[in-house]
Design an enzyme around this catalytic site. Structure first.
Site, short mmCIF file in Angstrom:
data_model
loop_
_atom_site.label_atom_id
_atom_site.label_comp_id
_atom_site.label_asym_id
_atom_site.label_seq_id
_atom_site.Cartn_x
_atom_site.Cartn_y
_atom_site.Cartn_z
N GLU A 16 1.33 -0.98 0.14
CA GLU A 16 -0.03 -0.05 -0.50
C GLU A 16 0.94 1.41 0.37
OE1 GLU A 16 -3.47 0.24 -1.20
OE2 GLU A 16 -3.22 -1.29 0.98
N SER A 50 -25.73 6.86 -16.35
CA SER A 50 -24.99 5.30 -15.29
C SER A 50 -26.34 4.94 -14.17
CB SER A 50 -24.54 6.03 -13.81
OG SER A 50 -23.70 5.02 -13.39
N GLY A 103 -16.95 4.08 -3.84
CA GLY A 103 -15.76 4.69 -2.72
C GLY A 103 -16.13 4.25 -1.82
N ASP A 153 -4.70 0.92 -9.73
CA ASP A 153 -5.79 0.57 -10.03
C ASP A 153 -6.02 0.49 -11.30
OD1 ASP A 153 -6.27 1.27 -6.98
OD2 ASP A 153 -7.39 3.22 -7.57
P1 ADP Z 1 -13.47 4.65 -5.29
O1 ADP Z 1 -12.09 4.40 -6.41
O2 ADP Z 1 -12.89 3.70 -4.16
O3 ADP Z 1 -14.95 3.69 -5.57
P2 ADP Z 1 -13.72 6.84 -5.64
O4 ADP Z 1 -13.73 8.56 -4.50
O5 ADP Z 1 -11.83 6.99 -5.80
O6 ADP Z 1 -13.90 5.85 -5.01
O7 ADP Z 1 -14.96 7.37 -6.79
C1 ADP Z 1 -15.86 6.72 -6.35
C2 ADP Z 1 -16.14 7.70 -7.08
O8 ADP Z 1 -16.58 8.04 -8.53
C3 ADP Z 1 -17.93 8.41 -7.33
O9 ADP Z 1 -17.78 9.42 -6.46
C4 ADP Z 1 -18.43 8.52 -8.92
O10 ADP Z 1 -18.00 9.80 -8.87
C5 ADP Z 1 -17.72 8.31 -9.66
N1 ADP Z 1 -18.52 6.32 -9.97
C6 ADP Z 1 -17.76 5.46 -9.72
N2 ADP Z 1 -19.17 3.89 -9.65
C7 ADP Z 1 -19.41 5.35 -10.18
C8 ADP Z 1 -21.18 4.31 -11.29
N3 ADP Z 1 -21.10 3.26 -11.35
N4 ADP Z 1 -21.34 5.44 -11.83
C9 ADP Z 1 -21.55 6.68 -11.82
N5 ADP Z 1 -20.16 7.36 -10.86
C10 ADP Z 1 -19.56 5.75 -10.64
MG MG Z 2 -10.95 5.29 -6.99
#
Ligand code: ADP
Ligand code: MG
Length: 363
Positions: A16, A50, A103, A153
């Site tokens: 990490e 989405s 998230g 990632d």
């Molecule tokens: P993680 O990558 O750990 O899930 P992040 O904060 O890096 O968390 O990314 C999450 C963000 O990605 C959400 O707030 C949204 O903006 C976007 N996101 C992720 N999946 C989707 C989805 N299926 N549809 C729309 N937006 C998404």
């Molecule tokens: Mg992320």
């Protein structure tokens, strides 16, 4: 013509905050994924919907950073980064479906970028090398969305294989497959989603990155990787004691990744588990990116029978993974649930995960 492309989330088994230090990490791709279905048209806008967002987004194909904010910044960033790299992008309509928690630290952001990228590239007939694709997706996240994340990632999402972990060497950005099939050896990889909202993550992330950069500068090297062979003693000339501790995490974590790969080679999951627990302690004490909530989940899993447990992802919330003898899974799940609820936290979500197939067309 309609193009469908799917990209998974990921869990990092160990390693990490090593990616931006030229170090090692060992992620797997998850079964949970995002699918982008794209119908190109002779127009200059891309409309994206989405199933995980209420509003649709309209993106001009000549978009620039700042045009689109919110979740639409991710697909817009991919459009922008693809064009920056000299590739054509067509307008049209795209729909996204996802079964990936958002998230939670499972990298829905990279899955989203990679799915959109694969669909746009497929429609344009582009054959992108996966490393190049990962860099374009990362550029979208760094320079359009504005999140300063490493390359881990995207590589995990693009290179994932069934029953395979990916040893990534970030010095030369090389991906080496390593067999990872705990189930065959009587172990289960348990994913414990704390469901804790993680606040201030970006600021903390930037602070950790800056610490590592200062430590490297004190040592006169471009990246901490260059002192890896000297061990943690090499850090004596790092001026700030906090920076030195951050750097110690990075150096010891790199070693744990290689030791973990060696343990997997011997199917020694007990040894692998111990390294996970040691990694957690290093993130807690030296890198200081865990929380009391996350520590409780990891500690409880180990006390209840897991051979090892650690937080996975950037930190300050998100998920814990535990390696559990399969016949003790129920005991561990119960103990973790009880401990979390007993301490007043949200009930965690627990599931078995495994190394799944990476991104691809129409999967
Ligand atoms: P993680 O990558 O750990 O899930 P992040 O904060 O890096 O968390 O990314 C999450 C963000 O990605 C959400 O707030 C949204 O903006 C976007 N996101 C992720 N999946 C989707 C989805 N299926 N549809 C729309 N937006 C998404
Ligand atoms: Mg992320």
């Amino acid at each position: 013509m309609t193009i469908s492309y799917t990209a998974p989330g990921r869990v990092n088994l160990i390693g990490e905050h090593t990616d931006y230090n030229g170090g090692y990490a060992l992620p797997i791709a998850l079964p949970q994924r995002i699918t982008a279905t794209f119908t190109p048209a002779q127009i200059e806008t891309l409309t994206v919907v989405s199933d995980r967002a209420e509003d649709s987004v309209r993106i001009d194909v000549d978009t620039v950073p700042g045009d689109v904010t919110g979740w639409g910044a991710y697909p817009a960033g991919v459009v922008w980064a693809l064009r920056q790299a000299g590739h054509p992008v067509s307008g049209g309509t795209m729909s996204l479906t996802s079964d990936l928690p958002i998230g939670s630290g499972l990298s829905s952001s990279a899955a989203l970028e990679c799915a959109v990228l694969g669909a746009l590239a497929g429609a344009a007939g582009l054959e992108l090398d996966r490393i190049e694709a990962a860099r374009i997706a990362q550029r979208a996240e760094n320079d359009y969305v504005g999140a300063p994340t490493g390359l881990l990632d995207q590589l995990a999402s693009l290179f994932g294989e069934i029953s395979t972990a990916l040893l990534i060497d970030f010095r030369d950005v090389a991906v080496h497959p390593v067999e990872f099939d705990p189930d065959a050896a009587g172990f289960t990889l348990l994913l414990i989603d704390s469901r804790a909202p993680h606040a201030h993550v970006d600021g903390e992330y930037a602070a950790r990155r800056a610490s590592c950069e200062r430590a490297a500068a004190d040592l006169g090297v471009a990246s901490l990787r260059e002192v890896q062979h000297l061990g943690a003693e090499a850090l004596a000339s790092v001026k700030d004691p906090v920076d030195a501790r951050r750097a110690r995490h990075v150096l010891t974590e790199n070693e744990r990744v290689l030791d973990f790969v060696a343990a997997l080679g011997e199917l020694d999951f007990a040894a692998a588990g111990k390294l996970m627990t040691a990694s957690h302690a290093s993130m807690r004490d030296d890198f200081e990116i865990t929380t009391a909530h996350i520590d409780l989940l990891a500690d409880t899993a180990v006390a209840a029978g897991a051979v090892g447990a650690r937080m996975t992802g950037g930190g300050f919330g998100g998920c814990v993974i535990a390696l559990v003898p399969t016949d003790q899974t129920v005991t561990v799940v119960d103990a973790v649930r009880k401990a979390a609820v007993g301490a007043g936290y949200d009930e965690p979500e627990l599931s078995r995960v495994y190394a799944a197939l990476g991104a691809g067309a129409g999967r």
